[in-house]
Design a protein around this motif. Structure first.
Motif, PDB file in Angstrom:
ATOM      1  N   ARG A 103      38.487  39.697  34.698  1.00 37.04           N
ATOM      2  CA  ARG A 103      37.779  40.509  35.689  1.00 37.04           C
ATOM      3  C   ARG A 103      36.370  39.993  35.963  1.00 37.04           C
ATOM      4  N   THR A 104      35.761  39.323  34.977  1.00 38.99           N
ATOM      5  CA  THR A 104      34.393  38.830  35.156  1.00 38.99           C
ATOM      6  C   THR A 104      34.452  37.319  35.352  1.00 38.99           C
ATOM      7  N   SER A 105      33.305  36.665  35.277  1.00 38.43           N
ATOM      8  CA  SER A 105      33.328  35.207  35.417  1.00 38.43           C
ATOM      9  C   SER A 105      33.890  34.551  34.154  1.00 38.43           C
ATOM     10  N   HIS A 106      34.052  35.348  33.089  1.00 37.60           N
ATOM     11  CA  HIS A 106      34.654  34.856  31.844  1.00 37.60           C
ATOM     12  C   HIS A 106      36.173  34.939  31.999  1.00 37.60           C
TER      13      HIS A 106
ATOM     14  N   GLU B  23      40.138  33.283  31.382  1.00 38.33           N
ATOM     15  CA  GLU B  23      40.937  32.486  30.443  1.00 38.33           C
ATOM     16  C   GLU B  23      42.296  32.176  31.057  1.00 38.33           C
TER      17      GLU B  23
ATOM     18  N   VAL C 202      41.689  43.429  40.878  1.00 35.66           N
ATOM     19  CA  VAL C 202      40.626  44.045  40.084  1.00 35.66           C
ATOM     20  C   VAL C 202      40.162  45.326  40.768  1.00 35.66           C
ATOM     21  N   GLY C 203      40.128  46.406  40.004  1.00 40.19           N
ATOM     22  CA  GLY C 203      39.641  47.676  40.528  1.00 40.19           C
ATOM     23  C   GLY C 203      40.702  48.519  41.208  1.00 40.19           C
TER      24      GLY C 203
ATOM     25  N   HIS D 214      43.307  43.564  31.503  1.00 40.83           N
ATOM     26  CA  HIS D 214      42.220  42.620  31.788  1.00 40.83           C
ATOM     27  C   HIS D 214      42.776  41.218  32.042  1.00 40.83           C
ATOM     28  N   ARG D 215      43.675  40.791  31.168  1.00 45.82           N
ATOM     29  CA  ARG D 215      44.277  39.452  31.328  1.00 45.82           C
ATOM     30  C   ARG D 215      45.799  39.637  31.295  1.00 45.82           C
TER      31      ARG D 215
ATOM     32  N   ASP E 171      42.140  42.647  25.696  1.00 49.42           N
ATOM     33  CA  ASP E 171      40.689  42.829  25.653  1.00 49.42           C
ATOM     34  C   ASP E 171      40.402  43.730  24.448  1.00 49.42           C
TER      35      ASP E 171
END
Lengths: 182, 377
Positions: free
Chosen positions: B160-163, B165, B191-192, B199-200, B230
């Motif tokens: 969801r973020t710039s992180h 995988e 997302v959202g 998350h993944r 997560d």
């Protein structure tokens, strides 16, 4: 060549600006056990949060991964986390600030700073331009639980009118604050 | 743009993507109807005495104490023609930096090469480079002009973020065939969105043991579902606990693959960030067993985070007792610091028969008694 003791490296380089030294800091944090990090008294978690907004991709990745792995966070880091959350330095910095406040809240370790944390999370919940940060703010308020009761009006409004996942998290946060769910 | 890229050491090619976009949402339409019908049917059966509750105990796995005897990687010896080894490995922050460390890559290849299929989590950099390098090292002794022995497939970056995988599967193509076009990432909504629960989202791929020319028994065919949860979304009895979503994913993937391909054997493996007691609704799927059970899977051996989960009622190919972690310090003879440079997780593995077992749906009570930790409470 002998490696530098990770604790000494942290004392020396925790606030370094140079990306190479920042990578050294992240590696040193990953080498130490949570108890060792806690006993160092250094604000490692807050520093990592700031580094998630770094220009350097590897620094950003390393900092976020270390935070996800559960680097210990201490109550006296709350003011720094709140400052970063309200400053909205970047979406990721806000996201991780909210996450750590939520973790501290769940552990009942916000100390004297819980009111500041709740106020800042409410502001993020309504004002952040980064949806995942708003979602984490709702989640964090739920993790704080009853101490976050002053956020209930905002959460109720979000539960009525917001993107679907955020609405769901707001509903869960309200239940948690009311003591309905964990 | 394809969701995946696939590679051997030479001749990288882009794999075709195939999502179950449109399929899972359809399944979701049926889910509530089936659930409602099931509840009504069960209530009717209980009221009329047609359902014998005590008789259902046989499907609960077992209440007997589990005696798990993990096998050291060093004791395993060479790969057997009758068995395959499947592993899951969270390779902490597996990005370009780690891929540029020859010693670390040599250790990783030494571990991965011991197995027939490895599900890998935490591939980063937004590229396939770390996995490509790993496969290059694994294939460095392959003679020129021959097919590379190890192959891989990597998902697109997820998060969801710039992180973000990626997941990857690496397999020994001399023993295992990847089922073409069988890989996808489960679609869980933008997302959202209202469907954004994970998350993944997990990656799915199907494989089959390569049959020998003289073989009459059916080779073992299986579908792997790999997941990295997560850690902040795996607690509590809530709808947002990812373990309370993964049971639906497991069941939906199972229903989809069975309807499309007749697939019967599903293995969910990865870094779930909980011990057996924390598996929530995923652990309450009837017959679900964590093969590694209570084995500690972080490098300092204080926590159980990683699992290989099967439904022991349908996947009877697991070889009881043949499960373990690669204890990097003891098995590779390296220091804890050196092991931490490889990963903060230990690889978890299990052995399965190379042949399909008996009649479809045959139950393997031995698995629950001797091989793993029942997850149902």
């Amino acid at each position: 060549m002998a490696e530098i003791d990770p604790r000494k490296l942290l004392e020396q380089d925790l606030f370094a600006d140079d990306p190479v030294r920042q990578m050294g800091v992240i590696r040193a944090i990953s080498m130490l056990e949570p108890e060792q990090l806690q006993s160092s008294g250094l604000p490692c978690a807050a520093r990592l949060v700031r580094l998630t907004g770094s220009q350097g991709e590897m620094v950003r990745i390393g900092a976020a991964e270390a935070l996800e792995s559960g680097v210990p966070v201490q109550a006296d880091e709350v003011p720094q986390l709140c400052e970063m959350l309200s400053g909205e330095l970047s979406g990721d910095v806000s996201y991780w600030s909210a996450t750590l406040l939520g973790r501290l809240g769940a552990a009942g370790q916000l100390g004297d700073h819980w009111s500041q944390a709740v106020t800042t999370l409410q502001a993020c919940l309504t004002e952040s331009a980064f949806l995942p940060a708003r979602e984490r703010a709702a989640w964090a308020l739920g993790r704080i639980g009853r101490q976050a009761h002053e956020a209930m009006p905002v959460l109720r409004a979000i539960a009525e009118d917001a993107p679907p996942r955020l609405r769901r998290l707001a509903v869960e946060a309200l239940e948690s604050i009311r003591g309905v769910a964990a | 743009m394809g969701l995946f890229s696939r590679s051997g050491s030479r001749g990288r090619r882009r794999g075709r993507s195939r999502g179950i976009l449109g399929s899972l949402p359809i399944i979701r339409w049926f889910g509530p109807l089936l659930t409602g019908g099931g509840i009504l049917g069960a209530a009717f059966g209980l009221v009329t005495g047609r359902i014998d509750l005590p008789a259902l105990d046989q499907y609960r796995g077992t209440t007997a104490p589990v005696t798990l005897q993990p096998v050291s990687l060093r004791d395993l010896g060479d790969k057997s023609p009758d068995r395959i080894r499947i592993a899951t490995f969270n390779i902490r922050q597996f990005a370009e930096k780690k891929a540029n460390k020859p010693i670390v890559m040599g250790r990783l290849a030494g571990i991965v090469g011991k197995f027939d299929v490895v599900a890998i989590q935490e591939v980063m950099s937004g590229s396939t480079l770390p996995i490509d390098r790993l496969v290059e090292v694994l294939n460095q002794d392959t003679p020129r002009g021959t097919t590379p022995r190890f192959q891989s497939i990597v998902s697109h970056p997820i998060g969801r973020t710039s992180h973000k995988e990626s997941y990857a599967f690496v397999w020994d193509a001399s023993r295992i065939d990847f089922i073409p076009d069988s890989a996808y990432v489960v679609q869980d909504g933008e997302v959202g969105s209202g469907d954004d629960f994970l998350h993944r989202e997990p990656m799915v791929a199907s494989f089959q043991v390569r049959a020998r020319p003289d073989q009459t028994a059916r080779p073992f065919r299986f579908t792997l579902i790999t997941m990295h949860t997560d850690p902040d979304e795996v607690r509590g009895d809530t709808n947002t606990n990812e373990l309370n979503v993964l049971d639906d994913v497991f069941n939906n993937v199972r229903a989809w693959e069975y309807s499309q391909n007749g697939e019967e054997d599903f293995i969910l493996l990865g870094d779930l960030n909980v011990d057996v007691g924390g598996l929530a609704e995923l652990g309450r799927i009837p017959g679900m067993v964590s093969l590694a059970g209570k084995l500690k899977t972080n490098v300092i051996k204080t926590k159980t985070l990683d699992h290989i989960l099967i439904d022991a009622q349908t996947t009877a190919e697991f070889v009881p007792g043949h499960v373990g972690v690669v204890d990097m310090v003891n098995d590779l003879g390296i220091t804890l610091e050196e092991a931490k440079d490889v990963s903060d997780h230990l690889p978890v593995w299990a052995e399965f028969s190379a042949f399909e077992s008996g009649a479809p749906g045959a139950r393997s009570p031995q698995v629950a008694r001797e091989g793993g930790q029942p997850t149902a409470r």
